[in-house]
Design a protein around this motif. Sequence first.
Motif, PDB file in Angstrom:
ATOM      1  N   LYS A   1       2.126   7.267  -5.180  1.00 46.72           N
ATOM      2  CA  LYS A   1       1.649   7.593  -3.919  1.00 46.72           C
ATOM      3  C   LYS A   1       2.501   7.958  -2.787  1.00 46.72           C
ATOM      4  CE  LYS A   1      -2.342   4.156  -4.468  1.00 46.72           C
ATOM      5  NZ  LYS A   1      -2.838   2.965  -4.030  1.00 46.72           N
TER       6      LYS A   1
ATOM      7  N   GLY B   1       0.178   4.132   0.376  1.00 44.45           N
ATOM      8  CA  GLY B   1      -0.317   5.227   1.128  1.00 44.45           C
ATOM      9  C   GLY B   1       0.589   4.979   2.591  1.00 44.45           C
TER      10      GLY B   1
ATOM     11  N   ASP C   1       0.666  -1.096   0.021  1.00 40.42           N
ATOM     12  CA  ASP C   1      -0.107  -0.074  -0.110  1.00 40.42           C
ATOM     13  C   ASP C   1       0.934   1.288   0.255  1.00 40.42           C
ATOM     14  OD1 ASP C   1      -1.668   2.032   0.563  1.00 40.42           O
ATOM     15  OD2 ASP C   1      -2.659   1.247   2.169  1.00 40.42           O
TER      16      ASP C   1
END
Length: 220
Positions: free
Chosen positions: A125, A63, A61
Amino acid sequence: MNVPIYFDIETIPSQLPGVMDEFRAAVQAPGHYKKPDSIAAWLEENREAEAEAAWLKTSFDGGMGHVCVISWAYGDEAPSSASVREFGDVNQERALLGEFFAALKPGHQFIGHNIIGFDLPFLWKRAMVLGVKPPMYFPRDPKPWGESVCDTMLLWDSSQRAGGSMDRICRLMGIPGKGDMDGGKVWPMVRDGQIEAVASYCRDDVARTRAMHRRMTFAE
């Protein structure tokens, strides 16, 4: 189009303060547990393992997870790499992204394994989270049929159903594979201070990607 740039990244789970506490608090017993005592007993036995499993997935991920190593090579060049030294230091991660972006040049095709599905979105990201502006020619949302990017996973099988792992493709093509190393070992190695070994593994993946791509495109 100039000579291509082959690249790969290695990532680790979130090092944000309090993140494990959030995962622990989010753990719930399976729905078929109804009695409060049974639920409490299940949570007592399984909460930590469930929270850790969820936390480990943050390495996928962009983020929450972090980039710890980036490796790249233009054309026939030996792969280079940049890495963090303190895995919880976002300033070092910010510098890592900056070093990679500074090494990029316009007009080169980006080649990697699963870069459309993972590497490129993860880097974008992290760049947004950390405030590191990529160069204008860094692929933002590339299409598999475009010229700016070539993803060897999709080049092998655009449906992504026929065993597209790098190690499997290398073995089928007679290219030296990963051996006993894989992405699941990256975090334990980084945690234990073996960042240079991870960087070496990442550079080897770049070399493997180049060999696969050249075989797939009948360049050699």
